[in-house]
Design a protein around this motif. Structure first.
Motif, mmCIF file in Angstrom:
data_model
loop_
_atom_site.group_PDB
_atom_site.id
_atom_site.type_symbol
_atom_site.label_atom_id
_atom_site.label_comp_id
_atom_site.label_asym_id
_atom_site.label_seq_id
_atom_site.Cartn_x
_atom_site.Cartn_y
_atom_site.Cartn_z
ATOM 1 N N ARG A 143 -17.411 -8.539 -0.366
ATOM 2 C CA ARG A 143 -16.700 -8.261 -1.611
ATOM 3 C C ARG A 143 -17.231 -7.013 -2.283
ATOM 4 O O ARG A 143 -18.347 -6.556 -2.023
ATOM 5 C CB ARG A 143 -16.821 -9.438 -2.574
ATOM 6 C CG ARG A 143 -18.216 -9.630 -3.195
ATOM 7 C CD ARG A 143 -18.140 -10.630 -4.349
ATOM 8 N NE ARG A 143 -19.441 -11.033 -4.863
ATOM 9 C CZ ARG A 143 -20.057 -10.455 -5.885
ATOM 10 N NH1 ARG A 143 -19.539 -9.392 -6.473
ATOM 11 N NH2 ARG A 143 -21.226 -10.924 -6.315
ATOM 12 N N SER A 144 -16.420 -6.475 -3.199
ATOM 13 C CA SER A 144 -16.890 -5.423 -4.094
ATOM 14 C C SER A 144 -17.704 -6.054 -5.213
ATOM 15 O O SER A 144 -17.658 -7.268 -5.433
ATOM 16 C CB SER A 144 -15.701 -4.656 -4.682
ATOM 17 O OG SER A 144 -14.856 -5.532 -5.422
ATOM 18 N N SER A 145 -18.426 -5.222 -5.953
ATOM 19 C CA SER A 145 -19.268 -5.742 -7.026
ATOM 20 C C SER A 145 -18.438 -6.435 -8.099
ATOM 21 O O SER A 145 -18.824 -7.494 -8.609
ATOM 22 C CB SER A 145 -20.078 -4.602 -7.654
ATOM 23 O OG SER A 145 -20.882 -5.077 -8.712
ATOM 24 N N ASN A 146 -17.281 -5.877 -8.449
ATOM 25 C CA ASN A 146 -16.457 -6.486 -9.500
ATOM 26 C C ASN A 146 -15.648 -7.679 -9.004
ATOM 27 O O ASN A 146 -14.974 -8.347 -9.793
ATOM 28 C CB ASN A 146 -15.538 -5.448 -10.143
ATOM 29 C CG ASN A 146 -14.556 -4.814 -9.170
ATOM 30 O OD1 ASN A 146 -14.396 -5.273 -8.034
ATOM 31 N ND2 ASN A 146 -13.907 -3.738 -9.595
ATOM 32 N N GLY A 147 -15.687 -7.943 -7.700
ATOM 33 C CA GLY A 147 -14.989 -9.089 -7.134
ATOM 34 C C GLY A 147 -13.503 -8.900 -6.953
ATOM 35 O O GLY A 147 -12.806 -9.831 -6.532
ATOM 36 N N ASN A 148 -12.991 -7.695 -7.237
ATOM 37 C CA ASN A 148 -11.551 -7.452 -7.145
ATOM 38 C C ASN A 148 -11.084 -7.097 -5.738
ATOM 39 O O ASN A 148 -9.875 -7.071 -5.483
ATOM 40 C CB ASN A 148 -11.141 -6.334 -8.099
ATOM 41 C CG ASN A 148 -11.288 -6.725 -9.552
ATOM 42 O OD1 ASN A 148 -11.292 -7.911 -9.883
ATOM 43 N ND2 ASN A 148 -11.441 -5.747 -10.423
ATOM 44 N N HIS A 149 -12.012 -6.803 -4.843
ATOM 45 C CA HIS A 149 -11.638 -6.367 -3.499
ATOM 46 C C HIS A 149 -12.501 -7.062 -2.458
ATOM 47 O O HIS A 149 -13.675 -7.362 -2.712
ATOM 48 C CB HIS A 149 -11.813 -4.844 -3.363
ATOM 49 C CG HIS A 149 -11.087 -4.053 -4.408
ATOM 50 N ND1 HIS A 149 -9.746 -3.781 -4.353
ATOM 51 C CD2 HIS A 149 -11.539 -3.493 -5.562
ATOM 52 C CE1 HIS A 149 -9.383 -3.080 -5.413
ATOM 53 N NE2 HIS A 149 -10.452 -2.895 -6.163
ATOM 54 N N TRP A 150 -11.928 -7.285 -1.286
ATOM 55 C CA TRP A 150 -12.685 -7.832 -0.168
ATOM 56 C C TRP A 150 -12.264 -7.135 1.121
ATOM 57 O O TRP A 150 -11.218 -6.481 1.183
ATOM 58 C CB TRP A 150 -12.538 -9.345 -0.049
ATOM 59 C CG TRP A 150 -11.141 -9.896 -0.042
ATOM 60 C CD1 TRP A 150 -10.439 -10.393 -1.100
ATOM 61 C CD2 TRP A 150 -10.261 -10.030 1.100
ATOM 62 N NE1 TRP A 150 -9.191 -10.831 -0.702
ATOM 63 C CE2 TRP A 150 -9.053 -10.621 0.635
ATOM 64 C CE3 TRP A 150 -10.388 -9.731 2.449
ATOM 65 C CZ2 TRP A 150 -7.977 -10.908 1.483
ATOM 66 C CZ3 TRP A 150 -9.312 -10.005 3.305
ATOM 67 C CH2 TRP A 150 -8.136 -10.585 2.822
ATOM 68 N N ILE A 151 -13.097 -7.288 2.162
ATOM 69 C CA ILE A 151 -12.853 -6.626 3.436
ATOM 70 C C ILE A 151 -13.435 -7.461 4.567
ATOM 71 O O ILE A 151 -14.469 -8.109 4.399
ATOM 72 C CB ILE A 151 -13.455 -5.189 3.440
ATOM 73 C CG1 ILE A 151 -13.111 -4.452 4.746
ATOM 74 C CG2 ILE A 151 -14.955 -5.226 3.193
ATOM 75 C CD1 ILE A 151 -13.499 -2.977 4.722
ATOM 76 N N THR A 198 -8.340 -5.118 4.268
ATOM 77 C CA THR A 198 -8.870 -5.197 2.910
ATOM 78 C C THR A 198 -7.925 -6.062 2.092
ATOM 79 O O THR A 198 -6.736 -6.199 2.400
ATOM 80 C CB THR A 198 -9.008 -3.814 2.247
ATOM 81 O OG1 THR A 198 -7.709 -3.249 2.029
ATOM 82 C CG2 THR A 198 -9.838 -2.880 3.108
ATOM 83 N N GLY A 199 -8.460 -6.653 1.021
ATOM 84 C CA GLY A 199 -7.630 -7.541 0.229
ATOM 85 C C GLY A 199 -8.038 -7.568 -1.223
ATOM 86 O O GLY A 199 -9.108 -7.069 -1.614
ATOM 87 N N SER A 200 -7.179 -8.166 -2.020
ATOM 88 C CA SER A 200 -7.453 -8.416 -3.425
ATOM 89 C C SER A 200 -6.868 -9.777 -3.758
ATOM 90 O O SER A 200 -5.687 -10.031 -3.468
ATOM 91 C CB SER A 200 -6.820 -7.343 -4.303
ATOM 92 O OG SER A 200 -7.097 -7.574 -5.671
ATOM 93 N N GLY A 201 -7.688 -10.661 -4.315
ATOM 94 C CA GLY A 201 -7.217 -12.012 -4.565
ATOM 95 C C GLY A 201 -6.875 -12.705 -3.264
ATOM 96 O O GLY A 201 -7.723 -12.848 -2.383
ATOM 97 N N THR A 202 -5.631 -13.091 -3.107
ATOM 98 C CA THR A 202 -5.213 -13.792 -1.890
ATOM 99 C C THR A 202 -4.303 -12.931 -1.011
ATOM 100 O O THR A 202 -3.666 -13.435 -0.087
ATOM 101 C CB THR A 202 -4.475 -15.092 -2.251
ATOM 102 O OG1 THR A 202 -3.330 -14.781 -3.063
ATOM 103 C CG2 THR A 202 -5.388 -16.044 -3.007
ATOM 104 N N ALA A 258 -15.631 -14.122 -11.771
ATOM 105 C CA ALA A 258 -14.439 -14.799 -12.289
ATOM 106 C C ALA A 258 -14.314 -16.223 -11.771
ATOM 107 O O ALA A 258 -13.386 -16.950 -12.147
ATOM 108 C CB ALA A 258 -13.193 -14.009 -11.921
ATOM 109 N N GLY A 259 -15.240 -16.646 -10.886
ATOM 110 C CA GLY A 259 -15.235 -18.010 -10.385
ATOM 111 C C GLY A 259 -14.466 -18.207 -9.102
ATOM 112 O O GLY A 259 -14.249 -19.350 -8.689
#
Length: 466
Positions: free
Chosen positions: A67-75, A93-97, A419-420
């Motif tokens: 994940r990114s530090s802010n949790g908005n992105h994943w890879i 890459t993704g954001s959320g679902t 954000a949980g």
């Protein structure tokens, strides 16, 4: 049989203080983002480009998610059912679902002298990285190969445009020339790249911040007086989102009983055969990593007492043990963390940026189909999140009618955001016990406001004990 909407049913179970047979540990529902079967098995964004392309249905098709530090992105990297090993590995890459394919083996993404050269088969490593802007990095090789410039670290921006960040044969800002193997890529929030540069068995470095800083090098002096670095772990170099903090596992010359060093910012965080934890001395490090906000963690074993443990850095150069073999999984519980079935006891650690964390391990539960569990500890107290055998919402419709159950949690393939949102990977089975797929799953850990809405009865259910 009628199926009740799981969100409503779970809420009712919390309020009543009861459990739901077949839901995700009664209160929490795991929903598939990607899966090797069902509607989430369609490779995202490929309907037009590769109609009918699915994720690989057999075995594990995904590597570790970051994940990114802010949790908005994943890879992560994954494999599909193209049937051709030259084109079946992809970077998502993704954001959320929602995920998007950014690169694949066999793709030609570069111009100039590299026009027509493609990403080579089997050369995209599982270590990948993404920052708060959605920019990302991964490693690869170009084909046709050469002996001088085919090894790459590829940079992608949030729009998906790819470029070569650095490559074999390039001279770095710190001085060394990039060698034949570049691994452990990291990208910080300023867009700077850090990585391990391997030239040969006697020459390698850990290069940080666009290779302007050498954090460690084979043959150079280690923090242990009179010892030099002998090994720099291939993928064990992790840099935080600021680019200022790093953790890495290394070995020195000298006795093999105390040569392993877990380094944090150049100092010794833990040392094999020396560091004390869980009533003994650390003798083996199973896994370690960096929380993007700048703290480190590690899982390991002791020689003395045969205890297993998970440790977390305390930000001041020291560490604390967060969980150990033979401790209750929850305060007052008779169910204990146990190494009789799985010798390392623990298989997962994921933390947000403020110190709340999720730990996974095997217990002494007599039911061997229910003895692996994930537990939350932090601001909201402690409670069970998921357990082997829990039902999964495989198609994302909110109804637990997909005949899909957790059978194996994947080791440390997870992240937890402020954000949980908890995202993790697991293998699934059906009710008959047959393996059906691997899946990337998500669940929401309740916020204080959500807990407040449930009232005291809900809190009691969340802290249920065994």
């Amino acid at each position: 049989m009628q199926f009740q909407n799981v969100r409503t049913a779970a809420a009712l179970a919390i309020i009543a203080g009861t459990s739901l047979a077949g839901t995700a540990s009664a209160q929490f529902v795991s929903t598939a983002i990607l899966a090797g079967t069902g509607p989430r098995s369609v490779v995202p964004g490929t309907t037009g480009a590769n109609p009918g392309e699915l994720f690989l249905a057999t075995g594990s098709f995904m590597d570790r998610v970051y994940r990114s530090s802010n949790g908005n992105h994943w890879i992560l990297t994954a494999r599909t059912n193209t049937g051709a090993t030259a084109t079946d590995e992809i970077v998502i890459t993704g954001s959320g679902t929602t995920g998007t394919v950014r690169a694949r083996e066999g793709g030609a993404y570069f111009g100039g002298a590299d026009a027509g050269r493609t990403l080579d088969s089997g050369q995209i490593d599982e270590r990948v990285s993404i920052n708060d802007s959605g920019d990302f990095v991964f490693t690869g090789n170009l084909s046709p190969a050469t002996s001088t410039d085919d090894e790459l670290i590829v940079r992608g921006n949030s729009a998906g445009t790819l470029s070569i960040a650095t490559r074999e044969g390039a001279t770095t800002a710190a001085g060394p020339t990039n060698g034949v193997t570049l691994t452990a890529p990291n990208i910080d929030n300023s867009g700077r790249i850090s990585y391990r540069n391997f030239i040969n068995t006697t020459t390698a470095q850990l290069l940080r911040n666009d290779a302007s800083v050498i954090d460690a090098a084979l043959g150079a002096a280690s923090p242990v007086a009179g010892r030099t670095f002998r090994v720099l772990d291939t993928d064990g170099y992790h840099v935080d989102a600021s680019g200022n903090n790093w953790v890495a596992f290394t070995s020195t010359n000298g006795a093999t009983t105390d040569d392993g060093l877990l380094l944090f910012n150049g100092g010794i965080a833990m040392r094999e055969g020396v560091s004390t934890i869980a009533g003994g001395t650390a003798t083996f490090f199973n896994e370690w990593g960096m929380i993007p906000s700048g703290n480190w963690w590690a899982r390991g074993n002791n020689g003395t007492g045969n205890n297993d443990w998970v440790a977390r850095g305390n930000g001041a150069g020291g560490y604390v043990s967060v969980v150990e073999t033979d401790q209750p999984i929850l305060t007052g519980s008779t169910e204990l963390w146990d190494d009789a079935i799985f010798t390392d006891t623990f298989f997962l650690f994921a933390s947000d940026n403020v110190g709340n964390y999720i730990v996974g391990g095997v217990t002494n539960n007599a039911d061997l189909a229910r003895n692996s569990v994930l537990v939350y500890r932090g601001t909201f107290g402690e409670f069970e999140l998921a357990r082997e055998g829990d039902t999964v919402d495989l198609d994302g419709d909110g109804i637990l009618n997909d005949d899909a159950f957790i059978t194996t949690f994947n080791n440390d393939d997870a992240f937890f955001t402020d954000a949980g949102q908890f995202v993790y990977q697991a293998n699934l089975r059906n009710a008959a016990g047959a393996d059906i797929a691997q899946a990337l799953l998500t669940m929401n850990v309740p916020t204080p406001g959500a807990l407040g809405l449930l009232g005291l009865a809900g809190l009691g259910a969340l802290r249920r004990r065994r």
